[in-house]
Design an enzyme around this catalytic site. Structure first.
Site, PDB file in Angstrom:
ATOM      1  N   GLU A   1     -20.348 -48.216   1.861  1.00 39.70           N
ATOM      2  CA  GLU A   1     -18.888 -48.398   1.821  1.00 39.70           C
ATOM      3  C   GLU A   1     -18.412 -48.525   3.271  1.00 39.70           C
ATOM      4  O   GLU A   1     -19.210 -48.386   4.206  1.00 39.70           O
ATOM      5  CB  GLU A   1     -18.211 -47.219   1.108  1.00 39.70           C
ATOM      6  CG  GLU A   1     -18.416 -47.251  -0.405  1.00 39.70           C
ATOM      7  CD  GLU A   1     -17.698 -46.131  -1.139  1.00 39.70           C
ATOM      8  OE1 GLU A   1     -16.780 -46.423  -1.888  1.00 39.70           O
ATOM      9  OE2 GLU A   1     -18.065 -44.960  -0.946  1.00 39.70           O
TER      10      GLU A   1
ATOM     11  N   HIS B   1      -5.490 -46.651   0.435  1.00 38.96           N
ATOM     12  CA  HIS B   1      -6.686 -47.435   0.121  1.00 38.96           C
ATOM     13  C   HIS B   1      -6.309 -48.909   0.184  1.00 38.96           C
ATOM     14  O   HIS B   1      -5.262 -49.303  -0.329  1.00 38.96           O
ATOM     15  CB  HIS B   1      -7.202 -47.068  -1.274  1.00 38.96           C
ATOM     16  CG  HIS B   1      -8.608 -47.506  -1.530  1.00 38.96           C
ATOM     17  ND1 HIS B   1      -8.961 -48.817  -1.686  1.00 38.96           N
ATOM     18  CD2 HIS B   1      -9.752 -46.792  -1.634  1.00 38.96           C
ATOM     19  CE1 HIS B   1     -10.270 -48.894  -1.890  1.00 38.96           C
ATOM     20  NE2 HIS B   1     -10.773 -47.676  -1.867  1.00 38.96           N
TER      21      HIS B   1
ATOM     22  N   ARG C   1     -11.176 -47.613   6.595  1.00 34.73           N
ATOM     23  CA  ARG C   1     -10.127 -47.881   5.615  1.00 34.73           C
ATOM     24  C   ARG C   1      -8.751 -48.137   6.228  1.00 34.73           C
ATOM     25  O   ARG C   1      -8.016 -49.014   5.789  1.00 34.73           O
ATOM     26  CB  ARG C   1     -10.015 -46.663   4.708  1.00 34.73           C
ATOM     27  CG  ARG C   1     -10.142 -47.002   3.290  1.00 34.73           C
ATOM     28  CD  ARG C   1     -10.232 -45.760   2.476  1.00 34.73           C
ATOM     29  NE  ARG C   1     -11.460 -45.840   1.699  1.00 34.73           N
ATOM     30  CZ  ARG C   1     -11.811 -44.942   0.808  1.00 34.73           C
ATOM     31  NH1 ARG C   1     -11.082 -43.884   0.590  1.00 34.73           N
ATOM     32  NH2 ARG C   1     -12.912 -45.098   0.130  1.00 34.73           N
TER      33      ARG C   1
ATOM     34  N   HIS D   1      -3.860 -43.106  -1.545  1.00 32.04           N
ATOM     35  CA  HIS D   1      -5.124 -42.749  -2.201  1.00 32.04           C
ATOM     36  C   HIS D   1      -5.532 -41.290  -1.971  1.00 32.04           C
ATOM     37  O   HIS D   1      -6.090 -40.657  -2.860  1.00 32.04           O
ATOM     38  CB  HIS D   1      -6.200 -43.689  -1.653  1.00 32.04           C
ATOM     39  CG  HIS D   1      -7.543 -43.537  -2.288  1.00 32.04           C
ATOM     40  ND1 HIS D   1      -7.753 -43.742  -3.638  1.00 32.04           N
ATOM     41  CD2 HIS D   1      -8.760 -43.199  -1.763  1.00 32.04           C
ATOM     42  CE1 HIS D   1      -9.034 -43.553  -3.909  1.00 32.04           C
ATOM     43  NE2 HIS D   1      -9.664 -43.202  -2.802  1.00 32.04           N
TER      44      HIS D   1
ATOM     45  N   ARG E   1     -10.239 -40.416   6.480  1.00 30.04           N
ATOM     46  CA  ARG E   1     -11.461 -39.992   5.780  1.00 30.04           C
ATOM     47  C   ARG E   1     -12.460 -41.133   5.624  1.00 30.04           C
ATOM     48  O   ARG E   1     -12.086 -42.241   5.245  1.00 30.04           O
ATOM     49  CB  ARG E   1     -11.093 -39.453   4.403  1.00 30.04           C
ATOM     50  CG  ARG E   1     -12.280 -39.085   3.555  1.00 30.04           C
ATOM     51  CD  ARG E   1     -11.840 -38.439   2.269  1.00 30.04           C
ATOM     52  NE  ARG E   1     -11.100 -39.343   1.431  1.00 30.04           N
ATOM     53  CZ  ARG E   1     -11.656 -40.151   0.526  1.00 30.04           C
ATOM     54  NH1 ARG E   1     -12.961 -40.185   0.359  1.00 30.04           N
ATOM     55  NH2 ARG E   1     -10.897 -40.921  -0.219  1.00 30.04           N
TER      56      ARG E   1
ATOM     57  N   SER F   1     -15.196 -37.253   0.325  1.00 32.33           N
ATOM     58  CA  SER F   1     -14.327 -36.258  -0.321  1.00 32.33           C
ATOM     59  C   SER F   1     -15.046 -35.493  -1.431  1.00 32.33           C
ATOM     60  O   SER F   1     -14.923 -34.271  -1.522  1.00 32.33           O
ATOM     61  CB  SER F   1     -13.079 -36.920  -0.881  1.00 32.33           C
ATOM     62  OG  SER F   1     -13.429 -38.069  -1.580  1.00 32.33           O
TER      63      SER F   1
HETATM   64  C1  SIN Z   1     -13.627 -46.053  -3.536  1.00 28.11           C
HETATM   65  O1  SIN Z   1     -14.451 -46.123  -4.448  1.00 28.11           O
HETATM   66  O2  SIN Z   1     -13.278 -47.004  -2.849  1.00 28.11           O
HETATM   67  C2  SIN Z   1     -12.998 -44.743  -3.259  1.00 28.11           C
HETATM   68  C3  SIN Z   1     -14.015 -43.782  -2.834  1.00 28.11           C
HETATM   69  C4  SIN Z   1     -13.357 -42.786  -1.937  1.00 28.11           C
HETATM   70  O3  SIN Z   1     -12.151 -42.615  -1.995  1.00 28.11           O
HETATM   71  O4  SIN Z   1     -14.069 -42.207  -1.130  1.00 28.11           O
END
Ligand code: SIN
Length: 543
Positions: free
Chosen positions: A120, A238, A285, A346, A382, A387
């Site tokens: 990610e 997000h 993010r 988010h 974050r 989390s």
């Molecule tokens: C996501 O799946 O993009 C969210 C995961 C997260 O908030 O860490």
């Protein structure tokens, strides 16, 4: 009013709360039992909505190490993550992941039966474990709910909202008052350890990926009792929530979709993230969110698009079955069509200030775990999928700490408590107010003026508006309905976010000020305690 006592009370039934309940009953003798209190049903929580996954820094992943994970987390945290806390959580990841497996959580695996790690934003290696493709939170929650339901030492109250913490004359928390909304009754519950695991506050904003229950209850409860809150201005937006016309809901399109190769494009189908950051679509993010914001400002469009077709139909169906189905229900076939997306609130990086090694807050007898807590892991922004890891590590440490603590319950009723009890036993004061209208004005205000981009003028306007809404709301102490209590909490946390956003005259991580676009020389945490900022401009407000 009914009175009861438990060795430990856990408020909230997300992954942090349920995991803590299970560990506690496993590790220690709880003579008065353990109570899990939830304002909705057991599995109705923010955790169930977590899609992408949980960070696992595991020895079997030769590409990864605690050192690399710590570096990634610190970089994303923009100078405010506490390195000791980050290292502690990273080092404990292996233990808690193994534990979750024992509780029956099945993380996705490849043909060789190895974990199928994914990527990610801002992670430099693939280290994210997922379950059910894109329903990691729901799968973990389901396994924990099953174990809790089988455990005779755990009592569960559903539809029970904690409305006030009870403290003794030494300022020690010794339980709480809960409002059982289904039967319209109050109950005083005493305990020597009250644990808040109530999750986040996404519903402060008009657009959020969070469910209806995310109304900042734990932060508001702790604040009213005088606990220290920290870094509340750091809200994470997000970048990719599904954004379709005439629909204010914002279903999360996981960052893992970009981790598997999807690209953000504008309405002409042109990718734009490389213009903004060397990691392009996998930038942190906050960077991606602001990039989308500037694209939207320049084009006047309401959304950009995510092109997931690159991933291929077979993989999409396997990895993102949930996202595929939900989008299809809105007429979007993500194997062929671009997905319209825009940012939405988010996560809250801040919260009740706690110590990661024992979950203690600034008030004796009060503990906090999960999103409601601010341990120092996330700093100003974050890192994705940290989390859920924080939820389980902090719950694990809490259980470990309490297993050596004296959990004898202090005298149940004393003079301090009598006043509180009388208040809830008295008949309701009736106020003719429109809760829905005040709530939507608040959410719109927060979105417009305290959102992704902030400036002094807007923040002052927002502050004035919140004060007006509080005056219209009228309730400061006891409310009459469940919805009023939630609104009181939303107003309380909105005001704290706004005041701290006003005070922070710099841009850092999730907090971006157009009038102070650079970070200041020194990264500093903010703290908030009742009685300080609340007496600003002679406007005293006990939320
Ligand atoms: C996501 O799946 O993009 C969210 C995961 C997260 O908030 O860490």
């Amino acid at each position: 009013m009914k009175h009861s006592k438990y060795s430990v009370i856990i408020v909230g039934s997300g992954i942090a709360g349920l995991y803590a309940a299970l560990k506690l009953t496993e590790q220690m003798n709880l003579p008065d039992g353990l109570l899990v209190l939830t304002k909705a049903s057991l599995s109705d929580c923010n955790s169930s909505h977590a899609q992408g996954g949980i960070v696992g820094v595991l020895p079997e992943n030769s590409a990864d190490s605690v050192k690399i994970h710590v570096q990634d987390t610190l970089k994303a945290g923009a100078g405010l993550s506490d390195e000791k806390v980050v290292t502690f959580i990273s080092e404990n990841s292996n233990v808690v992941i193994k534990d979750l497996l024992e509780y029956g959580v099945e993380f996705d695996r490849n043909d060789k039966n190895e974990f199928n790690f994914t990527l990610e934003g801002a992670h430099s290696v693939k280290r994210i474990l997922h379950a059910g493709g894109d329903s990691t939170g729901a799968n973990i929650e389901k396994a924990l709910v099953k174990k809790v339901n089988e455990n005779p030492n755990i009592t569960v109250y559903e539809q029970a909202l904690a409305v006030e913490l009870i403290k003794d004359e030494n300022n020690r928390v010794k339980g709480l008052i809960c409002y059982k909304s289904a039967i319209d009754e109050y109950e005083a519950v005493y305990s020597s350890a009250t644990v808040l695991a109530t999750g986040g506050l996404g519903r402060v904003y008009k657009y959020t990926t969070n469910p209806e229950v995310a109304t900042g209850d734990g932060m508001a409860l702790a604040y009213r009792a005088g606990a220290v809150l920290s870094d509340m201005e750091f809200v994470q937006f997000h970048p990719t929530a599904l954004s379709v016309p005439n629909d204010d809901s914002r279903f999360l399109i996981s960052e893992a979709v970009r981790g598997e190769g999807a690209k953000l494009v504008n309405s002409d189908g042109i990718p734009f993230m490389a213009k903004y950051h060397e990691l392009a679509d996998l930038a942190p993010r906050d960077v991606v969110t602001r990039a989308i914001f500037s694209e939207l400002k320049a084009s006047g469009d309401k959304n950009v698009y995510l092109d997931a077709t690159i991933i291929g139909k077979e993989k999409i169906l396997k990895r993102f079955p949930n996202i595929y189905k939900l989008c299809l229900s809105k007429g979007i076939d993500i194997t062929k069509d671009f997905i319209p997306v825009s940012p939405a609130c988010h996560y809250l990086m801040g919260g009740i200030k706690t110590d990661i090694t024992n979950a203690k807050t600034s008030l004796n007898g009060l503990y906090a775990i999960g999103e409601v807590a601010c341990t120092g892991l996330h700093g100003a922004n974050r890192l994705a999928s940290n989390s859920l890891l924080e939820c389980v590590v902090s719950a694990y440490e809490l259980a470990d700490y309490l297993s050596f603590a004296n959990l004898e319950i202090p005298d149940m009723i004393d003079d301090c408590i009598m006043d509180i009890i009388r208040k809830y036993e008295n008949d309701d004061e009736y106020h003719d107010i429109d809760v829905g209208e005040i709530k939507s004005e608040l959410q719109q205000t927060m979105w417009d003026l305290v959102g992704v981009e902030r400036c002094e003028e807007d923040l002052k306007k927002a502050y004035e508006k919140i004060i007006q809404l509080q005056q219209r709301f009228e309730y400061v102490d006891k409310c009459s309905t469940f919805q009023e209590y939630e609104l009181r909490n939303l107003l309380c946390v909105s005001k704290i976010i706004t005041l701290l956003a006003l005070k922070r005259k710099e841009s850092r991580g999730g907090h971006y000020r157009t009038d102070y676009p650079q970070p200041s020389d020194k990264a500093q945490h903010s703290t908030f305690v009742i009685g300080k900022e609340d007496i600003i401009n002679d406007k005293v407000f006990i939320a």
